[in-house]
Design an enzyme around this catalytic site. Structure first.
Site, PDB file in Angstrom:
ATOM      1  CE  LYS A 101      -0.347  -6.425  -0.184  1.00 50.61           C
ATOM      2  NZ  LYS A 101      -0.459  -4.989  -0.328  1.00 50.61           N
ATOM      3  NE  ARG A 152      -8.662  -4.926  23.289  1.00 48.54           N
ATOM      4  CZ  ARG A 152      -8.828  -4.269  24.446  1.00 48.54           C
ATOM      5  NH1 ARG A 152      -7.951  -3.360  24.819  1.00 48.54           N
ATOM      6  NH2 ARG A 152      -9.863  -4.509  25.194  1.00 48.54           N
ATOM      7  CE1 TYR A 191      -3.275  -1.492  -1.902  1.00 42.77           C
ATOM      8  CE2 TYR A 191      -3.974  -0.818   0.280  1.00 42.77           C
ATOM      9  CZ  TYR A 191      -3.918  -1.764  -0.719  1.00 42.77           C
ATOM     10  OH  TYR A 191      -4.503  -2.985  -0.502  1.00 42.77           O
ATOM     11  CG  ASP A 226       2.209   2.012   2.370  1.00 41.93           C
ATOM     12  OD1 ASP A 226       3.023   1.072   2.464  1.00 41.93           O
ATOM     13  OD2 ASP A 226       1.010   1.860   2.055  1.00 41.93           O
TER      14      ASP A 226
HETATM   15  C1  LIG Z   1      -1.487  -4.170   0.121  1.00 41.03           C
HETATM   16  C2  LIG Z   1      -1.026  -2.835   0.526  1.00 41.03           C
HETATM   17  C3  LIG Z   1      -1.501  -2.249   1.691  1.00 41.03           C
HETATM   18  C4  LIG Z   1      -2.595  -2.854   2.533  1.00 41.03           C
HETATM   19  O1  LIG Z   1      -2.302  -4.064   3.109  1.00 41.03           O
HETATM   20  P1  LIG Z   1      -3.463  -5.061   3.572  1.00 41.03           P
HETATM   21  O2  LIG Z   1      -2.742  -5.964   4.501  1.00 41.03           O
HETATM   22  O3  LIG Z   1      -3.969  -5.712   2.330  1.00 41.03           O
HETATM   23  O4  LIG Z   1      -4.519  -4.254   4.260  1.00 41.03           O
HETATM   24  C5  LIG Z   1      -1.004  -1.018   2.051  1.00 41.03           C
HETATM   25  N1  LIG Z   1      -0.086  -0.391   1.298  1.00 41.03           N
HETATM   26  C6  LIG Z   1       0.390  -0.923   0.163  1.00 41.03           C
HETATM   27  C7  LIG Z   1       1.401  -0.166  -0.619  1.00 41.03           C
HETATM   28  C8  LIG Z   1      -0.064  -2.158  -0.263  1.00 41.03           C
HETATM   29  O5  LIG Z   1       0.388  -2.669  -1.420  1.00 41.03           O
END
Ligand SMILES: *Cc1c(COP(=O)(O)O)cnc(C)c1O
Length: 394
Positions: A210, A59, A113, A185
């Site tokens: 992403k 972990r 988001y 974020d």
């Molecule tokens: C897609 C996204 C997330 C979440 O990511 P996941 O890996 O799908 O949980 C968080 N913040 C933003 C701005 C996103 O576009």
């Protein structure tokens, strides 16, 4: 003008590669591990005293995960540590739970988001943490919303769907003055185009799903923080039991190696497509941080090193029911969640239920695009035909 290679390109080639992790091959081995073995009781007891010194238990990761964490730290200078999480959403939850407790007040940008709002309005609320949403363009005026129990400010810049660029230095200064932690974020820009820690941010999260993974084939997030907040963030990730498998960590590091090259192409192609849309008679506005039509464009110019492939645009007034004519017959843009891969995507973006502090008013439907690595001329032709279909259906 396309960006030329720079110091970050060299950094990304070497980041996180330690010879004692790789044993001479270029990439770290993929260690499938839960149990790690100790030779003696003395070694076991030494490891218990200092579990982050080396292999301990699956972990806590192996060199496969450590290499990606170390490389990510190099993309956001000022970070004291980095932990991988199984998704971007889990990274957001870990960051918030690491710094908030019952009775605290949290300020969150209204452009966050949607799943971030869901964490705040669900999990955090049930723990007695109160969330208040603020206008993404608030800047230093945020100090008016700060209460004695405001412990954190959560930003996302540019915002999801509507792409407002926030004045992070001003928001950070106001939050700091009140002793509140600033979380961002940073998924859209990545550390390559915006370094949160140069702009007063304390904790940064990314959905590596992403751009870092970059090929739409793995889910992962990361949390990084300054020296001051790192112990709390690390403890939160650990106590929640968040960890990622070695194959996904490997894909993340592989993606990171080419991130800079890919972002340059996403940026150049998205700019071409955005400018085409901006000049088009059936388009009302384009919400791309590098265009004047986007709220906060001057802040983007001041604080960011580039733009990426994700933006939205608004059609002129029309029947939203005809939107399917626009999207369904597209050749290159596919319909799907997520973004950051090599393929172009389109989504009808609905703001209903996602805004409570501000209500952007658009005359026609809002569409979000991710510009992939195709020839932008093909993408422009596809959009041009879709705009004619939509218009002629009226
Ligand atoms: C897609 C996204 C997330 C979440 O990511 P996941 O890996 O799908 O949980 C968080 N913040 C933003 C701005 C996103 O576009």
């Amino acid at each position: 003008m396309a960006k030329k290679p720079g110091p970050i390109d060299t950094k990304l080639v070497h980041a996180g590669r330690r010879p004692d992790w790789t044993h001479g091959v270029v990439n770290p081995p993929v260690y499938h591990a839960s149990t790690c073995l100790f030779d003696t009781v003395a070694e076991f007891e030494a490891a218990v005293k200092n579990p982050n010194a080396g292999l301990y238990y699956g972990r806590r990761g192996t060199p496969t995960q450590w290499a990606l964490q170390e490389a990510l730290i190099e993309t956001e200078p000022g970070a004291a540590g980095c932990r991988l999480t199984p998704s971007g959403v889990s990274a957001i939850a870990a960051a918030l739970l690491g710094v908030l407790k019952s009775g605290d007040h949290l300020l969150v940008t209204d452009s966050a988001y949607e799943p971030t709002r869901s964490i705040c309005d669900g999990l955090l609320k049930s723990q007695g943490i109160e969330t208040e949403y603020f206008d993404p363009m608030i800047g230093s005026e945020i100090s008016r919303l700060i209460k004695p129990n405001t412990k954190a400010v959560f930003c996302e810049s540019p915002g999801s769907l509507t792409f407002e660029v926030q004045d992070i230095p001003a928001i950070s200064a106001a939050a700091k003055a009140a002793g509140a932690v600033v979380i961002i974020d940073n998924t859209w820009a990545t550390g390559l185009y915006f370094n949160p820690f140069d702009h007063g941010v304390d904790i940064s999260i990314q959905a590596l799903t992403k751009y870092v993974v970059g090929h739409s084939d793995a889910m992962m997030g990361c949390v990084m923080a300054t020296e001051r907040y790192w112990p709390r963030v690390e403890r939160s990730v650990f106590q929640l039991g968040l960890c990622v498998g070695p194959d996904d960590a490997y894909l993340g590091l592989r993606g990171l190696r080419t991130l800079s090259v890919r972002l340059k192409q996403h940026e150049a192609s998205a700019m071409r497509v955005a400018e085409f849309l901006w000049a088009h008679q059936h388009v009302d506005t384009v919400l791309h941080p590098a265009l004047e039509s986007c709220p906060g464009q001057a802040l983007w110019r001041r604080d960011f090193k580039g733009s990426t492939g994700l933006f939205s645009f608004v059609l002129k007034a029309g029947d939203p029911a005809l939107l399917n004519h626009f999207i369904d017959d597209m050749q290159h843009f596919k319909i799907g969640f997520s973004w950051g891969g090599y393929e172009s995507l389109i989504l009808p973006a609905r703001l209903t239920g996602t805004r409570t502090a501000t209500t952007p008013n658009f005359p026609g439907p809002l569409l979000r695009l991710h510009i992939g690595l195709e020839d932008p001329e093909d993408l422009i032709a596809d959009l041009g035909e879709a705009l004619e279909r939509y218009h002629n259906a009226h």
